[in-house]
Design a protein around this motif. Structure first.
Motif, PDB file in Angstrom:
ATOM      1  N   ASP A  98       0.837  -1.195   0.000  1.00  0.00           N
ATOM      2  CA  ASP A  98       0.000   0.000   0.000  1.00  0.00           C
ATOM      3  C   ASP A  98       0.872   1.245   0.000  1.00  0.00           C
ATOM      4  O   ASP A  98       1.896   1.295   0.698  1.00  0.00           O
ATOM      5  N   PRO A  99       0.502   2.256  -0.756  1.00  0.00           N
ATOM      6  CA  PRO A  99       1.222   3.533  -0.619  1.00  0.00           C
ATOM      7  C   PRO A  99       0.898   4.164   0.724  1.00  0.00           C
ATOM      8  O   PRO A  99      -0.005   3.720   1.449  1.00  0.00           O
ATOM      9  N   ILE A 100       1.649   5.170   1.077  1.00  0.00           N
ATOM     10  CA  ILE A 100       1.419   5.860   2.339  1.00  0.00           C
ATOM     11  C   ILE A 100       0.011   6.449   2.337  1.00  0.00           C
ATOM     12  O   ILE A 100      -0.411   7.096   1.375  1.00  0.00           O
ATOM     13  N   GLU A 101      -0.713   6.194   3.397  1.00  0.00           N
ATOM     14  CA  GLU A 101      -2.094   6.654   3.467  1.00  0.00           C
ATOM     15  C   GLU A 101      -2.133   8.180   3.407  1.00  0.00           C
ATOM     16  O   GLU A 101      -1.408   8.878   4.111  1.00  0.00           O
ATOM     17  N   GLY A 102      -2.990   8.678   2.522  1.00  0.00           N
ATOM     18  CA  GLY A 102      -3.105  10.112   2.315  1.00  0.00           C
ATOM     19  C   GLY A 102      -2.206  10.647   1.231  1.00  0.00           C
ATOM     20  O   GLY A 102      -2.291  11.836   0.891  1.00  0.00           O
ATOM     21  N   SER A 103      -1.331   9.809   0.678  1.00  0.00           N
ATOM     22  CA  SER A 103      -0.442  10.238  -0.398  1.00  0.00           C
ATOM     23  C   SER A 103      -1.220  10.382  -1.700  1.00  0.00           C
ATOM     24  O   SER A 103      -2.353   9.889  -1.831  1.00  0.00           O
ATOM     25  N   PRO A 104      -0.649  11.070  -2.710  1.00  0.00           N
ATOM     26  CA  PRO A 104      -1.354  11.199  -3.994  1.00  0.00           C
ATOM     27  C   PRO A 104      -1.709   9.851  -4.617  1.00  0.00           C
ATOM     28  O   PRO A 104      -2.795   9.710  -5.201  1.00  0.00           O
ATOM     29  N   ALA A 105      -0.826   8.852  -4.508  1.00  0.00           N
ATOM     30  CA  ALA A 105      -1.142   7.538  -5.067  1.00  0.00           C
ATOM     31  C   ALA A 105      -2.314   6.906  -4.335  1.00  0.00           C
ATOM     32  O   ALA A 105      -3.184   6.270  -4.944  1.00  0.00           O
ATOM     33  N   TRP A 106      -2.365   7.067  -3.015  1.00  0.00           N
ATOM     34  CA  TRP A 106      -3.484   6.533  -2.239  1.00  0.00           C
ATOM     35  C   TRP A 106      -4.789   7.200  -2.668  1.00  0.00           C
ATOM     36  O   TRP A 106      -5.835   6.549  -2.806  1.00  0.00           O
ATOM     37  N   ALA A 107      -4.755   8.515  -2.896  1.00  0.00           N
ATOM     38  CA  ALA A 107      -5.953   9.244  -3.299  1.00  0.00           C
ATOM     39  C   ALA A 107      -6.453   8.800  -4.667  1.00  0.00           C
ATOM     40  O   ALA A 107      -7.658   8.916  -4.961  1.00  0.00           O
ATOM     41  N   LEU A 108      -5.564   8.296  -5.508  1.00  0.00           N
ATOM     42  CA  LEU A 108      -5.956   7.820  -6.838  1.00  0.00           C
ATOM     43  C   LEU A 108      -6.431   6.378  -6.822  1.00  0.00           C
ATOM     44  O   LEU A 108      -6.656   5.800  -7.892  1.00  0.00           O
ATOM     45  N   GLY A 109      -6.579   5.782  -5.648  1.00  0.00           N
ATOM     46  CA  GLY A 109      -7.118   4.436  -5.558  1.00  0.00           C
ATOM     47  C   GLY A 109      -6.100   3.328  -5.554  1.00  0.00           C
ATOM     48  O   GLY A 109      -6.460   2.155  -5.744  1.00  0.00           O
ATOM     49  N   ALA A 110      -4.817   3.643  -5.363  1.00  0.00           N
ATOM     50  CA  ALA A 110      -3.785   2.612  -5.347  1.00  0.00           C
ATOM     51  C   ALA A 110      -3.875   1.810  -4.058  1.00  0.00           C
ATOM     52  O   ALA A 110      -3.875   2.376  -2.972  1.00  0.00           O
ATOM     53  N   ARG A 111      -3.950   0.506  -4.194  1.00  0.00           N
ATOM     54  CA  ARG A 111      -3.969  -0.399  -3.063  1.00  0.00           C
ATOM     55  C   ARG A 111      -3.020  -1.556  -3.354  1.00  0.00           C
ATOM     56  O   ARG A 111      -2.724  -1.852  -4.517  1.00  0.00           O
ATOM     57  N   ALA A 112      -2.577  -2.205  -2.296  1.00  0.00           N
ATOM     58  CA  ALA A 112      -1.549  -3.238  -2.431  1.00  0.00           C
ATOM     59  C   ALA A 112      -1.959  -4.294  -3.450  1.00  0.00           C
ATOM     60  O   ALA A 112      -2.992  -4.944  -3.314  1.00  0.00           O
ATOM     61  N   GLY A 113      -1.134  -4.450  -4.469  1.00  0.00           N
ATOM     62  CA  GLY A 113      -1.322  -5.493  -5.467  1.00  0.00           C
ATOM     63  C   GLY A 113      -2.347  -5.196  -6.526  1.00  0.00           C
ATOM     64  O   GLY A 113      -2.475  -5.966  -7.487  1.00  0.00           O
ATOM     65  N   ARG A 114      -3.092  -4.087  -6.407  1.00  0.00           N
ATOM     66  CA  ARG A 114      -4.167  -3.799  -7.349  1.00  0.00           C
ATOM     67  C   ARG A 114      -3.956  -2.415  -7.952  1.00  0.00           C
ATOM     68  O   ARG A 114      -3.908  -1.415  -7.231  1.00  0.00           O
ATOM     69  N   VAL A 115      -3.867  -2.357  -9.255  1.00  0.00           N
ATOM     70  CA  VAL A 115      -3.620  -1.108  -9.974  1.00  0.00           C
ATOM     71  C   VAL A 115      -4.928  -0.621 -10.569  1.00  0.00           C
ATOM     72  O   VAL A 115      -5.578  -1.363 -11.330  1.00  0.00           O
ATOM     73  N   PRO A 116      -5.376   0.592 -10.255  1.00  0.00           N
ATOM     74  CA  PRO A 116      -6.613   1.118 -10.862  1.00  0.00           C
ATOM     75  C   PRO A 116      -6.418   1.367 -12.355  1.00  0.00           C
ATOM     76  O   PRO A 116      -5.667   2.262 -12.753  1.00  0.00           O
TER      77      PRO A 116
END
Length: 918
Positions: free
Chosen positions: A506-524
């Motif tokens: 998981d990216p750092i919570e609250g980071s730009p990648a997190w805001a774009l829906g990035a989650r561990a192992g799953r690419v939006p």
């Protein structure tokens, strides 16, 4: 945006292209060949081709209006005459008038002057200068004056001689004697063949010949001067490039940078031509359109008259040099700044504290002519980074090189052995990080359609496995809301894209990648805009990106994710794990995957046990290095030893101020007593200074005052005749202090030496012997040689070549994101317990459940295999360590501590390094 030119004018501008000039010149030469019937056969083609050219020339001449010169009009008149000469005029004119047709046809040769117009104009301007006209007049007067005087003397004395080659006949004229005298001056070969002639003739012939030698030398000198002026005039003409790379600054000292750029382009020469396979996929299978990359065309703008000597190397033929003030629009016009795709603005070290001010002025002048090109600016002081960004606007990338180099040196200290990896990563010889960006709405729609499930996500595990088959280590992705679009004549845009390194976590919570829906192992999929990978060149990553657009870039779910909840098989490393590499039977694949999982479970994180660091010398990267050490190693104790030499470049007070040591107005430097300043996270730094040459001796005395140092760093100071020689001498004196026992040492010591050229410092290795220095084993004393100059130049080139790579290294070297870690294999006895051989793909699958992406293997012979090619599996005993992308804090469980060593080097209390297994 400027209005688009009419089609006729755009075609007319194409007449100045070199291939068109060469083709027209060849046709002109063919048309005047004395081959019977050739012109009659080719007459229709000549009329058509040169008729089109005449039409385009007329359009261009009309467009220029009052700006056209008399030479333009004269050349157009010859264009008309040349075209008329192709008409069958011999059938229309009488026999008497037809005799003039050969002269009319030969007028075509005058058109060749058009294609060397710039040189002809320069030559005319040079030859008609007053000083040259006077020199030519003096030579002409001397030659004909001597010839006239000699002929008058011979005529009045009536000396008989064979003046005209017909024998001594009485009807020899005065003109014959003048011509004979001139020929004596013109060449020494015309000296009388023997002395059986009239004595006066022999004396005059010898005298004229000797004078002629001096006159010929004088003419040669004038000719050499003319050629030199023609060459210099050519350097004052615009380069004629468009879509090229521009380097501004001290380019004569930037040989390494230019060479790295050319080498990087040379490695990607396969991208210069269109492939038939790509055309077939595009036309038949509706794949992405093929693209072609240009030659390594570069322009250099410097301050010296002569170009850098390295430009005469064979591979530098596409690199042009111009002289000028980088802040002047005229100078920028010479290097085609308006049409540049990318520009590198180098800092001027001779500007001292004004280096960033000079850079800002250059950047501002460049932006006045070019708002679309990407500009990469070398920043000397970190505080000026945002200012330069504001001056350059969008598409400007300030490169804080001193901060980067400081963190880079710190990485070598906290991760022992990593220099071998960076040698491959940050040179054009091995594999590197590359990015591939999906451009346009069509590519975005295709990628979005690859998503599965209600969230429209793509399994990164399956993507990584498919990329591995293309010899690419997929290290991350680029996300974004907006769709990148590349405009004509521009580079691939990277603004607005967010990098997500190691999507296994998981990216750092609250980071730009997190805001774009990035989650561990799953690419939006709807926000997937690009790929980040490690490959030998850009071509493999580009090929994988194209396969992803065609739906072939994701491994089948049954083979990639079929292991279900079993963490060890999260990427198909179970029964079919080896099938992806064509291993054959499923049983062999299961054995290989099982061996990889068993061996990977024994890997342990290797971190340096830094407690006390000795740093000798000062470089601009020292403040950043000090900050990085305090950031990564809580409670670090640093001993800094600085010399007072080099004040002409940067005063000692300024160097101390950059470290946080402020002197009183009339205060003395710290000297041998030292000055201590606190560092963040409980660390401290003690600064010593010396007014003298033997800085290593002071370093030994200062280091001996406390506990033995864990590491010693020798920085390459920019001052001095040979900075590498100075660093080597300090290192040798330090080694002698260890050998004599003057300086005590602990169980281990890591010596890091900075050289401009690592090859020049290699001889120091044999002088720093672990046995003579009193260490228990050869592995207890480690010497790392680093060329920050080479790394700096390659980083600047790679930043300009690969979109987004700057932020990638910022995350890798800084704290809080992903790290390049070194996980070590177990001792040989434990490694033997892992049966079978291991493939890199199987190792990748085995480490995946731990959130680790391996990128390189270190073998037992010290060789580093970065992005290993698919091939034979390796025995576990041959692998010494694995370099991987991971979060280092995640690899060590809470409560674990680094093993400590006693003075003898054994691990205290029998503890072992924490393993990365769950």
């Amino acid at each position: 945006m400027a209005p688009r030119l009419p089609l006729l004018l755009r075609l007319a501008a194409g007449l100045e292209a070199r291939p068109v000039k060469a083709a027209l010149s060849l046709l002109i030469l063919v048309s005047v060949l004395p081959i019977q019937g050739l012109e009659d056969e080719l007459r229709p083609y000549f009329l058509g081709i040169f008729g089109v050219e005449l039409l385009l020339r007329a359009a261009l001449l009309r467009e220029r209006g009052r700006e056209r010169s008399r030479l333009d009009v004269l050349l157009f008149a010859f264009d008309v005459l040349a075209w008329l000469s192709f008409l069958p005029l011999e059938q229309l004119l009488d026999a008497h008038a037809a005799h003039a047709l050969p002269v009319l046809r030969l007028s075509r040769l005058f058109l060749l002057l058009r294609f060397t117009r710039e040189i002809a104009v320069d030559l005319y301007a040079i030859l008609t200068r007053r000083e040259l006209l006077e020199q030519f007049g003096l030579v002409t007067l001397a030659v004909w004056g001597l010839a006239f005087g000699a002929s008058v003397l011979l005529s009045h004395l009536a000396v008989a001689h064979d003046y005209d080659g017909r024998g001594p006949v009485p009807d020899t004229t005065f003109i014959d004697r003048i011509w004979w005298s001139f020929r004596q001056l013109e060449s020494a070969d015309n000296l009388v063949a023997n002395l059986r002639v009239h004595p006066l003739v022999a004396v005059i012939s010898l005298g004229l010949t000797m004078v002629g030698v001096f006159i010929t030398s004088f003419i040669i000198g004038i000719g050499a001067n003319v050629v030199d002026q023609v060459v210099r005039a050519a350097r004052r003409r615009p380069v004629g490039y468009a879509g090229h790379t521009l380097v501004i600054g001290p380019v004569h000292e930037a040989e390494m940078l230019v060479q790295e750029f050319v080498r990087l382009y040379e490695r990607h020469r396969a991208l210069r031509s269109l492939r038939l396979s790509e055309l077939w996929v595009w036309l038949v299978r509706r794949g992405p359109p093929p693209t072609r990359h240009a030659f390594p065309r570069m322009a250099l703008l410097g301050t010296e008259d002569d170009p850098p000597a390295y430009l005469y190397a064979p591979r530098m033929r596409w690199v042009a040099y111009r002289k000028g003030d980088s802040a002047q629009p005229e100078a920028l016009g010479l290097v085609g700044a308006a049409g540049v795709k990318r520009a590198l603005i180098l800092a001027r070290p001779d500007a001292g504290p004004d280096a960033d001010a000079v850079t800002a002025m250059t950047l501002s002048s460049f932006r006045m002519q070019n708002r679309r090109g990407h500009v990469f600016v070398e920043v000397q002081e970190s505080k000026n980074r945002d200012l330069l960004q504001a001056v350059g606007g969008p598409g400007t990338y300030p490169l804080d090189m001193q901060r980067f180099l400081g963190f880079f040196l710190c990485q070598h200290l906290i991760t022992p052995g990593v220099e071998s990896l960076y040698t491959d990563l940050m040179t054009a010889d091995g594999s590197e990080f590359y990015t591939h960006i999906f451009l346009g709405e069509q590519a975005a729609r295709i990628v979005a359609a690859l998503g599965e499930g209600p969230g429209g996500e793509i399994s990164f595990s399956r993507m990584a496995r498919a990329a591995c088959q293309n010899n690419v280590v997929l290290a991350g992705v680029l996300l974004g809301e907006a769709v990148p679009v590349r405009r004509e004549g521009e580079l691939v845009p990277a603004e607005g894209l967010v990098q997500w390194l190691n999507p296994l976590l998981d990216p750092i919570e609250g980071s730009p990648a997190w805001a774009l829906g990035a989650r561990a192992g799953r690419v939006p999929a709807r926000r997937l805009r690009g790929l980040i990978g490690v490959s030998a060149t850009y071509a493999p990553l580009r090929r994988y990106g194209r396969e992803l657009l065609m739906g072939r870039g994701i491994a089948p779910a049954a083979r990639a994710d079929g292991a279900g909840a079993d963490g060890a098989g999260a990427d198909g490393a179970g029964a079919d794990g080896a099938g992806a590499n064509g291993a054959g039977a499923d049983g062999a694949g299961a054995n290989g995957a099982g061996a990889a999982r068993a061996w990977a479970a024994t890997l342990s994180l290797r971190r340096s046990r830094l407690k006390r660091v000795l740093i000798v010398g000062y470089s601009p990267a020292l403040p950043s290095l000090l900050h990085a050490l305090a950031q990564f190693v809580p409670g670090i104790e640093v001993t800094l030893v600085l010399g007072e030499r080099g004040d002409e470049r940067m005063p000692l007070a300024d160097r101390l101020a950059s470290l946080g040591v402020t002197l009183a107005p009339e205060g003395a430097p710290p000297g041998s007593n030292g000055a201590t300043l606190p560092l963040p996270r409980g660390g401290s730094a003690t600064v010593y200074t010396q007014h003298g040459h033997d800085l290593a001796s002071l370093a030994v005395r200062c280091a001996a005052r406390g506990a033995p140092a864990s590491a010693a760093v020798f920085l390459s100071e920019p001052e001095g005749l040979d900075r590498d020689a100075r660093t080597a001498m300090r290192l040798i004196r330090f080694a002698r202090a260890l050998e004599s026992g003057e300086l005590a040492h602990g169980a281990r010591l890591h010596v890091l030496a900075e050289f401009s050229s690592v090859a020049k410092g290699e001889h120091v290795r044999c002088l720093l012997d672990a046995g003579r220095c009193g260490f228990a084993g050869s592995d207890r004393l480690q010497l790392s040689l680093v060329s920050t100059e080479r790394i700096k130049n390659y980083f600047m080139v790679h930043s300009a070549f690969v979109p987004g790579v700057t932020t990638l290294y910022d995350e890798l070297l800084d704290e809080g994101g992903q790290d390049l870690v070194r996980v070590e294999a177990p001792p040989l006895g434990q490694a033997d317990r892992a049966d079978g051989a291991i493939r890199f793909e199987e190792l990748r699958a085995a480490l995946e459940p731990r959130g680790v992406i391996p990128v390189a293997l270190e073998l037992d012979d010290g060789a580093v295999l970065l992005n290993p090619e698919p091939g034979p599996a390796l025995a576990p005993a041959r692998i010494r360590a694995v370099y991987a992308l991971a979060r280092s804090q995640d690899l060590v469980a809470e409560g674990d501590r680094q093993p400590e060593e006693r003075d003898g080097g054994e691990v205290a209390h029998g503890t072992e390094a924490p393993q990365i297994s769950a």
